[in-house]
Design a protein around this motif. Structure first.
Motif, PDB file in Angstrom:
ATOM      1  N   LEU A   1      10.254   3.642  -5.809  1.00  0.00           N
ATOM      2  CA  LEU A   1       8.641   2.873  -6.466  1.00  0.00           C
ATOM      3  C   LEU A   1       8.828   1.915  -7.784  1.00  0.00           C
ATOM      4  O   LEU A   1       8.149   1.164  -7.654  1.00  0.00           O
ATOM      5  N   LEU A   2       9.552   2.500  -8.770  1.00  0.00           N
ATOM      6  CA  LEU A   2       9.710   1.672  -9.939  1.00  0.00           C
ATOM      7  C   LEU A   2      10.255   0.341  -9.691  1.00  0.00           C
ATOM      8  O   LEU A   2      10.068  -0.622 -10.231  1.00  0.00           O
ATOM      9  N   LYS A   3      11.332   0.509  -9.045  1.00  0.00           N
ATOM     10  CA  LYS A   3      12.289  -0.920  -8.496  1.00  0.00           C
ATOM     11  C   LYS A   3      11.478  -1.698  -7.808  1.00  0.00           C
ATOM     12  O   LYS A   3      11.071  -2.819  -7.845  1.00  0.00           O
ATOM     13  N   ILE A   4      10.611  -1.323  -6.940  1.00  0.00           N
ATOM     14  CA  ILE A   4       9.772  -1.965  -5.952  1.00  0.00           C
ATOM     15  C   ILE A   4       8.599  -2.750  -6.975  1.00  0.00           C
ATOM     16  O   ILE A   4       8.146  -3.822  -6.626  1.00  0.00           O
ATOM     17  N   GLN A   5       8.082  -1.875  -7.836  1.00  0.00           N
ATOM     18  CA  GLN A   5       7.014  -2.310  -8.832  1.00  0.00           C
ATOM     19  C   GLN A   5       7.363  -3.584  -9.463  1.00  0.00           C
ATOM     20  O   GLN A   5       6.468  -4.267  -9.794  1.00  0.00           O
ATOM     21  N   ALA A   6       8.606  -3.978  -9.917  1.00  0.00           N
ATOM     22  CA  ALA A   6       8.974  -4.995 -10.595  1.00  0.00           C
ATOM     23  C   ALA A   6       8.568  -6.468  -9.861  1.00  0.00           C
ATOM     24  O   ALA A   6       8.322  -7.260 -10.330  1.00  0.00           O
ATOM     25  N   ASN A   7       8.385  -6.661  -8.539  1.00  0.00           N
ATOM     26  CA  ASN A   7       8.213  -7.566  -7.899  1.00  0.00           C
ATOM     27  C   ASN A   7       6.809  -7.602  -6.961  1.00  0.00           C
ATOM     28  O   ASN A   7       6.567  -8.309  -5.995  1.00  0.00           O
ATOM     29  N   HIS A   8       6.114  -6.282  -6.864  1.00  0.00           N
ATOM     30  CA  HIS A   8       5.189  -6.291  -6.018  1.00  0.00           C
ATOM     31  C   HIS A   8       4.017  -5.389  -6.768  1.00  0.00           C
ATOM     32  O   HIS A   8       4.283  -4.615  -7.700  1.00  0.00           O
ATOM     33  N   ASP A   9       2.942  -5.544  -6.288  1.00  0.00           N
ATOM     34  CA  ASP A   9       1.633  -4.854  -6.871  1.00  0.00           C
ATOM     35  C   ASP A   9       1.272  -3.672  -5.928  1.00  0.00           C
ATOM     36  O   ASP A   9       1.269  -3.788  -4.548  1.00  0.00           O
ATOM     37  N   PHE A  10       0.936  -2.670  -6.471  1.00  0.00           N
ATOM     38  CA  PHE A  10       0.699  -1.350  -5.331  1.00  0.00           C
ATOM     39  C   PHE A  10      -0.812  -1.192  -5.433  1.00  0.00           C
ATOM     40  O   PHE A  10      -1.525  -1.314  -6.301  1.00  0.00           O
ATOM     41  N   ILE A  11      -1.290  -1.000  -4.206  1.00  0.00           N
ATOM     42  CA  ILE A  11      -2.646  -0.398  -3.933  1.00  0.00           C
ATOM     43  C   ILE A  11      -2.515   1.122  -3.489  1.00  0.00           C
ATOM     44  O   ILE A  11      -1.633   1.323  -2.634  1.00  0.00           O
ATOM     45  N   LEU A  12      -3.093   1.832  -4.231  1.00  0.00           N
ATOM     46  CA  LEU A  12      -2.778   3.420  -3.836  1.00  0.00           C
ATOM     47  C   LEU A  12      -4.053   3.895  -2.998  1.00  0.00           C
ATOM     48  O   LEU A  12      -5.355   3.840  -3.338  1.00  0.00           O
ATOM     49  N   GLN A  13      -3.576   4.353  -1.782  1.00  0.00           N
ATOM     50  CA  GLN A  13      -4.497   4.987  -0.807  1.00  0.00           C
ATOM     51  C   GLN A  13      -4.819   6.514  -1.307  1.00  0.00           C
ATOM     52  O   GLN A  13      -3.833   7.239  -1.174  1.00  0.00           O
TER      53      GLN A  13
ATOM     54  N   LEU B   1       2.764   4.427 -11.885  1.00  0.00           N
ATOM     55  CA  LEU B   1       2.636   3.929 -10.736  1.00  0.00           C
ATOM     56  C   LEU B   1       1.950   2.381 -10.973  1.00  0.00           C
ATOM     57  O   LEU B   1       2.097   1.451 -10.447  1.00  0.00           O
ATOM     58  N   LYS B   2       0.950   2.486 -11.905  1.00  0.00           N
ATOM     59  CA  LYS B   2       0.151   1.494 -12.146  1.00  0.00           C
ATOM     60  C   LYS B   2      -0.527   0.832 -10.837  1.00  0.00           C
ATOM     61  O   LYS B   2      -0.161  -0.581 -11.079  1.00  0.00           O
ATOM     62  N   PRO B   3      -1.120   1.180 -10.194  1.00  0.00           N
ATOM     63  CA  PRO B   3      -1.769   0.460  -9.179  1.00  0.00           C
ATOM     64  C   PRO B   3      -2.831  -0.560  -9.346  1.00  0.00           C
ATOM     65  O   PRO B   3      -3.493  -0.136 -10.379  1.00  0.00           O
ATOM     66  N   VAL B   4      -2.875  -1.742  -8.680  1.00  0.00           N
ATOM     67  CA  VAL B   4      -4.079  -2.570  -9.008  1.00  0.00           C
ATOM     68  C   VAL B   4      -5.350  -2.131  -8.539  1.00  0.00           C
ATOM     69  O   VAL B   4      -6.390  -2.707  -9.056  1.00  0.00           O
ATOM     70  N   SER B   5      -5.395  -1.179  -7.449  1.00  0.00           N
ATOM     71  CA  SER B   5      -6.462  -0.769  -7.181  1.00  0.00           C
ATOM     72  C   SER B   5      -6.301   0.694  -6.584  1.00  0.00           C
ATOM     73  O   SER B   5      -5.257   0.946  -6.041  1.00  0.00           O
ATOM     74  N   VAL B   6      -7.460   1.575  -6.268  1.00  0.00           N
ATOM     75  CA  VAL B   6      -7.208   2.802  -6.017  1.00  0.00           C
ATOM     76  C   VAL B   6      -8.194   3.170  -4.764  1.00  0.00           C
ATOM     77  O   VAL B   6      -9.626   2.767  -5.147  1.00  0.00           O
ATOM     78  N   ASN B   7      -7.976   3.220  -3.651  1.00  0.00           N
ATOM     79  CA  ASN B   7      -8.865   3.151  -2.495  1.00  0.00           C
ATOM     80  C   ASN B   7      -9.007   4.724  -1.979  1.00  0.00           C
ATOM     81  O   ASN B   7      -7.832   4.848  -1.075  1.00  0.00           O
ATOM     82  N   ASP B   8      -9.995   5.096  -1.960  1.00  0.00           N
ATOM     83  CA  ASP B   8     -10.316   6.605  -1.210  1.00  0.00           C
ATOM     84  C   ASP B   8     -10.469   6.353   0.345  1.00  0.00           C
ATOM     85  O   ASP B   8     -11.336   5.427   0.711  1.00  0.00           O
TER      86      ASP B   8
ATOM     87  N   VAL C   1       0.697  -1.195   0.016  1.00  0.00           N
ATOM     88  CA  VAL C   1      -0.038   0.122  -0.083  1.00  0.00           C
ATOM     89  C   VAL C   1       0.770   1.270   0.182  1.00  0.00           C
ATOM     90  O   VAL C   1       1.755   1.263   0.882  1.00  0.00           O
ATOM     91  N   VAL C   2       0.725   2.154  -0.862  1.00  0.00           N
ATOM     92  CA  VAL C   2       1.112   3.414  -1.029  1.00  0.00           C
ATOM     93  C   VAL C   2       0.230   4.369  -0.827  1.00  0.00           C
ATOM     94  O   VAL C   2      -1.241   4.380  -1.466  1.00  0.00           O
ATOM     95  N   ARG C   3       0.720   5.590  -0.552  1.00  0.00           N
ATOM     96  CA  ARG C   3      -0.502   6.902  -0.469  1.00  0.00           C
ATOM     97  C   ARG C   3      -0.169   8.103  -1.197  1.00  0.00           C
ATOM     98  O   ARG C   3       1.095   8.512  -1.519  1.00  0.00           O
ATOM     99  N   ASP C   4      -1.141   8.599  -1.698  1.00  0.00           N
ATOM    100  CA  ASP C   4      -1.045   9.836  -2.574  1.00  0.00           C
ATOM    101  C   ASP C   4      -0.363  10.788  -1.775  1.00  0.00           C
ATOM    102  O   ASP C   4       0.421  11.633  -2.438  1.00  0.00           O
TER     103      ASP C   4
END
Length: 279
Positions: free
Chosen positions: A42-54, A79-86, A25-28
């Motif tokens: 973030l781009l390096k982490i993105q290679a092996n993890h999926d982001f959920i953006l809050q 960032l290409k998050p798999v989901s965006v949660n407000d 989970v990352v935050r705006d």
């Protein structure tokens, strides 16, 4: 690293630790509009993890809302998050102080018992006028200058840590060039230490800080009088060929004078340390 609702939230400035879970989970308030080191992380982490953006849309000040919306769109593209949660609830005072402690670790240790009243006083005076939590501390060095005018070491410590924090997130895009002209790195920041600083373990003198795109790090350098003169010659976005810069440097009235070869070495050192760049 802080946790909320049993989800792994990545806190910034990042300490290099990652959760075991595939989703992070990352935050705006930490990632929207960032560049430099933070975006690279973030781009390096993105290679092996999926982001959920809050997102925290109801907490974004109206004065910056339109800019935030545009930056959010651009951030979503890379960032290409798999989901965006407000998020409907947000403890701003606690979160902004956690961000301070991560951004200003040496200042936090230096202030000790003075830390809490200083932060509370600053937060009362400063209106929330950004979406990035780290930005809320951009005037803290001025606040410290007014509150503790008799403590230059503290003021310079705060300035030093803020420069690092600022360079870590700025969206610098420095194109690699094989051109023959030379200019200063557009990310250049300069700070003079007026006395030896034990907290920083640095001697008094003039220091430069730049975002080095090749190493994806913040590079700092203590200048000698000749290197400082070269930066003065390139002030105000001036651009010269190396030959032109050399000719102007030789005319500088600095004692003790150095020869052409020594000036050339100074230019090469500043280029190698990314203080100067070719364009």
């Amino acid at each position: 690293m802080f946790k909320s609702n049993d989800l792994n939230i990545l806190s910034f400035p990042w300490n290099g630790q990652l959760p075991n879970s595939k989703q992070v989970v990352v935050r705006d308030i930490d990632v929207v509009g960032v560049g430099a080191i933070r975006k690279s992380q973030l781009l390096k982490i993105q290679a092996n993890h999926d982001f959920i953006l809050q997102t925290h849309s109801s907490f974004i000040p109206a004065t910056v809302r339109s800019i935030y919306d545009e930056e959010l769109k651009r951030t979503l593209q890379w960032l290409k998050p798999v989901s965006v949660n407000d998020i409907s609830s947000f403890d701003f005072p606690t979160e902004v102080i956690h961000t301070f402690e991560r951004s200003f670790p040496k200042t936090t240790a230096y202030l000790g018992v003075m830390l809490k009243p200083a932060l509370e006083s600053y937060l009362k005076e400063m209106e929330w006028s950004s979406w990035l939590l780290q930005d809320h501390w951009r005037y803290f060095s001025g606040f410290i200058r007014q509150k503790y005018p008799e403590k230059p070491a503290l003021r310079e410590l705060v300035n030093w840590e803020w420069i690092h924090a600022w360079l870590e997130i700025q969206p610098f895009e420095i194109e690699k060039s094989k051109g023959k002209q030379i200019t200063v790195n557009p990310s250049l920041q300069v700070l003079a230490l007026t006395e030896n600083n034990s907290e920083l373990q640095r001697e008094k003198g003039l220091y430069t800080f730049v975002y080095d795109q090749e190493t994806v790090k913040i590079a700092e350098r203590k200048l000698d009088i000749y290197e400082a003169a070269l930066l003065d010659l390139l002030a105000e976005d001036r651009i010269y060929t190396e030959e032109q810069l050399l000719e102007m440097a030789i005319l500088e009235e600095i004692e003790p004078a150095i020869n052409r070869n020594e000036w050339t070495k100074r230019i090469e050192v500043l280029l190698a340390s990314a203080v100067l760049v070719k364009c």
